[in-house]
Write an enzyme that holds these catalytic residues in place. Sequence first.
Site, PDB file in Angstrom:
ATOM      1  N   ASP A  17     112.464 -55.015 -20.887  1.00  6.24           N
ATOM      2  CA  ASP A  17     111.256 -54.246 -20.561  1.00  6.24           C
ATOM      3  C   ASP A  17     109.975 -55.008 -20.895  1.00  6.24           C
ATOM      4  OD1 ASP A  17     112.072 -53.737 -23.320  1.00  6.24           O
ATOM      5  OD2 ASP A  17     110.483 -52.239 -23.396  1.00  6.24           O
ATOM      6  N   HIS A  24     112.694 -56.819 -35.135  1.00  4.04           N
ATOM      7  CA  HIS A  24     113.131 -56.093 -33.931  1.00  4.04           C
ATOM      8  C   HIS A  24     114.122 -56.979 -33.168  1.00  4.04           C
ATOM      9  CE1 HIS A  24     112.704 -53.533 -30.373  1.00  4.04           C
ATOM     10  NE2 HIS A  24     112.330 -54.571 -29.661  1.00  4.04           N
ATOM     11  N   HIS A  56     104.171 -50.281 -26.543  1.00  4.43           N
ATOM     12  CA  HIS A  56     104.684 -49.013 -26.007  1.00  4.43           C
ATOM     13  C   HIS A  56     103.781 -47.826 -26.337  1.00  4.43           C
ATOM     14  CE1 HIS A  56     108.774 -50.219 -24.710  1.00  4.43           C
ATOM     15  NE2 HIS A  56     108.651 -51.143 -25.647  1.00  4.43           N
TER      16      HIS A  56
END
Length: 256
Positions: free
Chosen positions: A60, A115, A172
């Site tokens: 993404d 992450h 995000h």
Amino acid sequence: MPLEILTIPCLSDNYAFLAHDATSEETALIDAPEAAPVLEALAAKGWRLTQVLLTHHHWDHVEGLAEILKAWPAARVTGAAADAHRLPPLDVQVSEGDTVAIGSEEGTVIDVSGHTVGHIAYYFPASHAVFTADSLMALGCGRVFEGTMPMMWASLCKLAALPPETVVYSGHEYTQSNGRFAETIDPDNPALQTRIADIATARAAGQPTVPSTLALELATNPFLRAADPAIRRHLGLASATDAEVFGEIRARKDKF
Ligand code: ZN
Ligand code: FE
């Protein structure tokens, strides 16, 4: 002149950013979730895409790149050397401390692994801008998929040490749900309550909550507040290390 930075909503809840240097007319795209909104923003501004800075390999954040490069084949693609094997083909490979430039605007690469191992952030001090994607996020942080809790904590500490006026461009629109979680960790923080109300207003008006400022994150983001005595008391972790407190907060978020 500081970079002119555009926030571009992509996919269901991702953000890409265009950073434009008026003097050189260079424009960099930070992450490539989706081609159409990025190409439309470039056209609307009349900007020429000269480079792409990738933060990490997740689909993404890179999915739109091939189509964007079809329109802008001369754009130079930069990403983490450590992730070159799983990123799209890179023209420039960078590591912690390396320099990137958008025209005359120099940025530095910060390794923010956690992450993913290999996630990088791009910091442009003259423009007070840091692009953090899924490391430090608005009122949150990325889930620790590949690294360890102490690794993620060390990465967040590097970002927390930047000047408080730094503007944080994260990847995000998760801020409203992050706020619901933050309240469970830091219920008596008036700055957090104010921010949650501001987020509700912004979202009701269809506005993004990204970017934010580092000062606001330091005051309200539970993932940066592991040293806070009230949070430690609330979690029953008065004598734990900051990394342990962070790890507990992140583990609770995973189950929230
Ligand atoms: Zn990600
Ligand atoms: Fe992401």
